[in-house]
Scaffold this motif. Structure first.
Motif: not given
Length: 139
Positions: A35-47, A121-127
Motif C-alpha cells: 500500500p504505497v504511492h511513493h517508492l524511493p530508488i536506491m543505488d547499489s550502495n544502498n544510497k 547520515n546519508g541513510e534512508l530511514v523512512g518516508i
C-alpha cells in the motif's frame, strides 16, 4: 498534537524501496503488492538516488505509445525500453527524522510534493507523506 514534534513521530519507517536495477514490471508489482504511492530508488550502495510516484507509472505507457503507436506494448517490451532512471525524480529533496512536522509540511506544500524521503547520515530511514501529516493533524 504539536507540529513541532519531529518527523520521526509520524514517518513510515523501513519504507518499501526499489533498486536502480529493478525493471519496470518489478516496480509495478511493488506498487500493486504494497500500500504505497511513493517508492524511493536506491543505488547499489544502498544510497537514495531517486523516487518514483504511482502517478509516474501511467506516463510510461503514454510515452511509449507515442513512440510506438501501432505496437501493442507488453511488460517485457516496456522492461526493455525503460530504465527506472528514465522515470524517477533524481536526487529527491529529503528531510531528516529530527526535522519538525511543520517544516516538512511547509516543504511539501511549497514544492507541491506528496511525500519526502527521510534521510539521516546519508541513510534512508523512512518516508513522510502528506497523508501522514493530515492524519496526524486530524487526530
Amino acid at each position: 498534537m504539536s507540529a513541532t514534534k519531529p518527523v520521526s513521530a509520524i514517518m513510515t519507517i523501513n519504507p518499501v524501496v526499489a533498486n536502480q536495477f529493478h525493471n519496470f514490471s518489478q516496480v509495478l508489482r511493488l506498487f500493486t503488492e504494497f500500500p504505497v504511492h511513493h517508492l524511493p530508488i536506491m543505488d547499489s550502495n544502498n544510497k537514495l538516488i531517486g523516487i518514483i510516484s504511482s502517478n509516474d507509472l501511467p506516463k510510461v505507457f503514454l510515452q511509449l505509445s507515442r513512440r510506438e503507436p501501432k505496437v501493442m506494448l507488453d511488460l517485457d517490451e516496456i522492461d526493455k525500453a525503460i530504465n527506472l532512471t528514465d522515470i524517477m525524480t533524481p536526487n529527491p529533496i529529503t528531510v531528516s527524522s529530527s526535522d519538525t512536522i511543520e517544516s516538512a509540511a511547509k516543504l511539501i506544500a511549497s514544492r507541491k510534493f506528496l511525500s519526502l524521503p527521510v534521510v539521516d547520515n546519508g541513510e534512508l530511514v523512512g518516508i513522510i507523506s502528506i497523508k501522514d501529516i493530515v492524519n496526524y493533524l486530524a487526530s
